[in-house]
Enzyme design. Structure first.
Site, mmCIF file in Angstrom:
data_model
loop_
_atom_site.group_PDB
_atom_site.id
_atom_site.type_symbol
_atom_site.label_atom_id
_atom_site.label_comp_id
_atom_site.label_asym_id
_atom_site.label_seq_id
_atom_site.Cartn_x
_atom_site.Cartn_y
_atom_site.Cartn_z
ATOM 1 N N THR A 185 0.677 4.898 -13.695
ATOM 2 C CA THR A 185 0.512 3.736 -12.809
ATOM 3 C C THR A 185 -0.774 3.044 -13.209
ATOM 4 O O THR A 185 -1.717 3.687 -13.666
ATOM 5 C CB THR A 185 0.374 4.155 -11.347
ATOM 6 O OG1 THR A 185 -0.742 5.028 -11.237
ATOM 7 C CG2 THR A 185 1.607 4.844 -10.845
ATOM 8 N N GLU A 330 6.183 4.829 -8.930
ATOM 9 C CA GLU A 330 6.424 6.096 -8.228
ATOM 10 C C GLU A 330 7.836 6.211 -7.654
ATOM 11 O O GLU A 330 8.232 7.269 -7.183
ATOM 12 C CB GLU A 330 5.414 6.240 -7.071
ATOM 13 C CG GLU A 330 4.003 6.555 -7.510
ATOM 14 C CD GLU A 330 3.158 5.325 -7.786
ATOM 15 O OE1 GLU A 330 3.737 4.257 -8.075
ATOM 16 O OE2 GLU A 330 1.924 5.427 -7.716
ATOM 17 N N LYS A 439 -8.229 -8.712 7.437
ATOM 18 C CA LYS A 439 -8.392 -8.270 8.824
ATOM 19 C C LYS A 439 -9.291 -9.272 9.539
ATOM 20 O O LYS A 439 -10.487 -9.317 9.312
ATOM 21 C CB LYS A 439 -8.996 -6.871 8.860
ATOM 22 C CG LYS A 439 -8.118 -5.869 8.135
ATOM 23 C CD LYS A 439 -8.542 -4.442 8.381
ATOM 24 C CE LYS A 439 -7.504 -3.493 7.816
ATOM 25 N NZ LYS A 439 -7.760 -3.007 6.481
ATOM 26 N N TRP A 444 -4.095 -8.947 11.639
ATOM 27 C CA TRP A 444 -3.937 -8.974 10.189
ATOM 28 C C TRP A 444 -3.330 -10.290 9.734
ATOM 29 O O TRP A 444 -2.362 -10.776 10.325
ATOM 30 C CB TRP A 444 -3.036 -7.810 9.725
ATOM 31 C CG TRP A 444 -3.709 -6.472 9.802
ATOM 32 C CD1 TRP A 444 -4.948 -6.211 10.311
ATOM 33 C CD2 TRP A 444 -3.176 -5.227 9.372
ATOM 34 N NE1 TRP A 444 -5.214 -4.870 10.223
ATOM 35 C CE2 TRP A 444 -4.153 -4.235 9.648
ATOM 36 C CE3 TRP A 444 -1.982 -4.835 8.764
ATOM 37 C CZ2 TRP A 444 -3.968 -2.889 9.356
ATOM 38 C CZ3 TRP A 444 -1.784 -3.496 8.474
ATOM 39 C CH2 TRP A 444 -2.776 -2.527 8.760
HETATM 40 P P1 AMP Z 1 4.005 -0.918 -10.173
HETATM 41 O O1 AMP Z 1 3.933 0.524 -9.903
HETATM 42 O O2 AMP Z 1 3.034 -1.400 -11.193
HETATM 43 O O3 AMP Z 1 5.394 -1.334 -10.487
HETATM 44 O O4 AMP Z 1 3.576 -1.695 -8.852
HETATM 45 C C1 AMP Z 1 4.206 -1.439 -7.625
HETATM 46 C C2 AMP Z 1 3.708 -2.388 -6.582
HETATM 47 O O5 AMP Z 1 4.091 -3.728 -6.880
HETATM 48 C C3 AMP Z 1 4.292 -2.148 -5.208
HETATM 49 O O6 AMP Z 1 3.673 -1.094 -4.540
HETATM 50 C C4 AMP Z 1 4.059 -3.497 -4.545
HETATM 51 O O7 AMP Z 1 2.735 -3.627 -4.077
HETATM 52 C C5 AMP Z 1 4.271 -4.455 -5.682
HETATM 53 N N1 AMP Z 1 5.630 -5.021 -5.632
HETATM 54 C C6 AMP Z 1 6.705 -4.637 -6.321
HETATM 55 N N2 AMP Z 1 7.756 -5.419 -6.029
HETATM 56 C C7 AMP Z 1 7.330 -6.327 -5.117
HETATM 57 C C8 AMP Z 1 7.944 -7.404 -4.411
HETATM 58 N N3 AMP Z 1 9.218 -7.746 -4.597
HETATM 59 N N4 AMP Z 1 7.183 -8.088 -3.532
HETATM 60 C C9 AMP Z 1 5.888 -7.775 -3.329
HETATM 61 N N5 AMP Z 1 5.253 -6.782 -3.972
HETATM 62 C C10 AMP Z 1 5.965 -6.059 -4.854
#
Ligand code: AMP
Length: 551
Positions: A185, A330, A439, A444
């Site tokens: 990640t 994840e 905040k 929020w």
């Molecule tokens: P990654 O592990 O790099 O794929 O990032 C995952 C994170 O991307 C998630 O926990 C979200 O915060 C963000 N994310 C993924 N898809 C979306 C979506 N459709 N809208 C908003 N945030 C998203």
């Protein structure tokens, strides 16, 4: 008492074996790094993936060994997905956009024994090679004719490597819990952490991805994943493609509007998937050039929130359906998809798009709930928002080498770090990352909602909202904007545009204009960097409303 059905393990190799039998002549098309469009079939991909497994064995790679890739979406990368995992080794995809320190950390942490890389990334690896003691060889993914000059010691040529094998090879019947692939990640805090997928989690995820209410991929589709194979396994599309035998189109290194358009058009692509930034470039290109994509039925948008203006541009201007999806490394990564139900057919267009702005319903195997700061479970009423937690057979249990320690709560839920609502139908809507939520006066403010509204303004190319410290309200929003090409927007114009679209006390206290926004290696706006950039920024006095609840 156990059931009396066969205990055949769920294995990644079986996905490609299936495709090679039932879809032997279906094409995989790549914009190759050498230049020409490369075409071959699932039967070819199967044979070459087996040759790759043979070659890995010859190099001494065994089950459980980590073999890394630093590569674009191409047929050779596809072969690595199956050839490495098929033989029981672990396919470790690395994001080449990472800082070199992170890249070095990741390779050393994973103890990769080999790195397969596209010629484009030779300089990147040359710069760090002497800091990668576990790496025994670098395999450049090209043929002899295109092998670059390189300072990498022990650089091998991909085509020579597999060309020496005959493909007369059987993938082993592994236990389905065997580790298959590894993704780190991007980790905004601390070091990147490895998510180690298994054959079982990957195959189950592939079935989940193909379901009709998920992406509905079938053998009739032509699918182009713009999302890179180095980011969360291209959302599982390469595996899902083999499972259903669809045509797979891979764009190589050209992800600009014109490059993606050309592949979508020429290969009659019916479905494509990627992050909003890519779609901005494509829509911009199509608008400027007056282009259409008659074959394209569906665009899957995920990774960051899909703004209303983007959903409407695809659907209203081009007749292409948008499917909004959410997930994370994840969660393999697909967790939810916003496919509508029959009862939504009757809704007015605006309300349909309101629903599509949500990140969708959890896939059948992925349970979701939201909790408040005390861990209390919140109602699914579409209003209460709290931290999103998930559970399921393709959700991480612990990070590789137990980094971060125990990551599940006592009831086995994984906390996503996203803040969301859940409505009575189970549609989830992300309001923020928990770190990014603003905040203000005990309430929020959703930075994502503000960003989504403001990017609909024609003079705005990209926007981000961050919370800055405020003496009275704790935090107040600052809107940071990149103006559209050739445009000059003013603060008054943008705040005026937002007025009436969001609650009054949500209105940003100020607007800052910048040439570009910082992005993470996965293409998301880096709010962390932005907050650092604006750490000393002074919000104008008296901008905040008298009461944050005032609407
Ligand atoms: P990654 O592990 O790099 O794929 O990032 C995952 C994170 O991307 C998630 O926990 C979200 O915060 C963000 N994310 C993924 N898809 C979306 C979506 N459709 N809208 C908003 N945030 C998203």
């Amino acid at each position: 008492m156990y059931g009396l059905m066969m205990n055949s393990p769920l294995l990644i190799s079986d996905l490609l074996r299936y495709a090679s039998v039932y879809h032997h002549d279906t094409e995989l098309v790549t914009r190759s790094l050498e230049g020409p469009i490369h075409r071959y079939t699932y039967a070819d991909a199967h044979l070459r993936s087996k040759k790759l497994s043979q070659a890995l064995q010859r190099l001494g790679i065994g089950q459980g060994d980590r073999v890394a890739t630093v590569a674009w979406n191409t047929y050779r990368h596809f072969e690595l997905y199956f050839g490495i995992s098929g033989m029981g080794a672990i396919c470790h995809t690395i994001n080449p956009r990472l800082f070199t320190e992170q890249l070095t950390y990741i390779v050393n942490h994973a103890e990769d024994r080999l790195i397969f890389l596209d010629p484009t990334f030779v300089p990147l690896l040359e710069a760090v090679a002497d800091r990668l003691p576990t790496v025994e060889a670098f395999v450049v993914m090209t043929d002899r004719q295109h092998m670059p000059e390189t300072a990498l010691t022990n650089a091998l040529c991909y085509e020579d490597l597999i060309g020496a094998e005959d493909g007369d090879y059987q993938w082993p019947e592994l236990e389905e819990a065997t580790a298959s692939s590894l993704c780190y990640t991007s980790g905004t805090t601390g070091n990147p952490k490895g998510v180690l997928y298994s054959h079982r989690s990957t195959v189950l995820h592939s079935y989940g991805v193909c379901m009709v209410d998920t992406l509905a991929i079938s053998a009739r589709d032509s699918f182009l994943p713009v999302v890179p194979m180095f980011h969360a396994n291209a959302w599982g599309v390469p595996y899902a493609a083999a499972l259903c035998g669809c045509k797979l189109v891979m764009p190589g290194a050209r992800l600009d509007g014109a490059g993606v358009y050309e592949m979508l058009h020429d290969e009659q692509v019916t479905q494509t998937a990627g992050v909003p930034t890519v779609w901005l470039m494509l829509l911009d290109y199509m608008r400027k050039e007056g282009k259409t994509l008659p074959a394209l039925e569906k665009v899957i948008i995920g990774g960051s929130a899909a703004p209303r203006s983007m959903i409407e541009a695809f659907q209203n201007d081009h007749g292409i359906e948008v499917l909004h999806a959410w997930g994370m490394t994840e969660t393999s990564p697909l967790g939810s998809v916003g496919s509508l139900k029959r009862k939504h057919d009757a809704l007015p267009q605006k309300q349909k798009v309101d629903l599509q702005l949500k990140q969708g319903r959890g896939l059948a195997a992925v349970q979701m709930r939201i909790i408040d700061e005390d861990g209390k479970v919140l109602p699914h009423d579409g209003k209460a928002f709290g931290e999103l937690q998930v559970k399921g057979p393709w959700v991480v249990r612990e990070y590789y080498k137990q980094e971060g320690g125990e990551i599940l709560d006592e009831e086995g839920w994984f906390s996503t770090g996203d803040v969301s609502t859940l409505d009575p139908d189970g549609f989830m809507q992300i309001t923020d990352r928990s770190k990014d939520v603003i905040k203000s006066g005990g309430e929020w403010i959703s930075s994502i909602d503000l960003e989504n509204e403001v990017v609909a303004h024609p003079k705005v190319a990209e926007a981000a909202v961050i919370g800055l410290p405020h003496p009275k309200w704790t935090e107040r929003p600052l809107l940071v904007v990149v103006a559209a090409e050739g445009e000059k927007a003013t603060k008054e114009e943008l705040l005026g545009f937002l007025r009436g679209r969001v609650a009054k006390w949500w209105l940003p206290d100020d607007v800052a204009f910048v040439d570009e926004l910082p992005h993470t290696a996965t293409g998301k706006i880096s709010k962390l960097t932005l907050r650092t950039q604006f750490a000393d920024y002074q919000l104008p006095e008296g901008a905040a409303p008298a009461s944050p609840k005032e609407s």
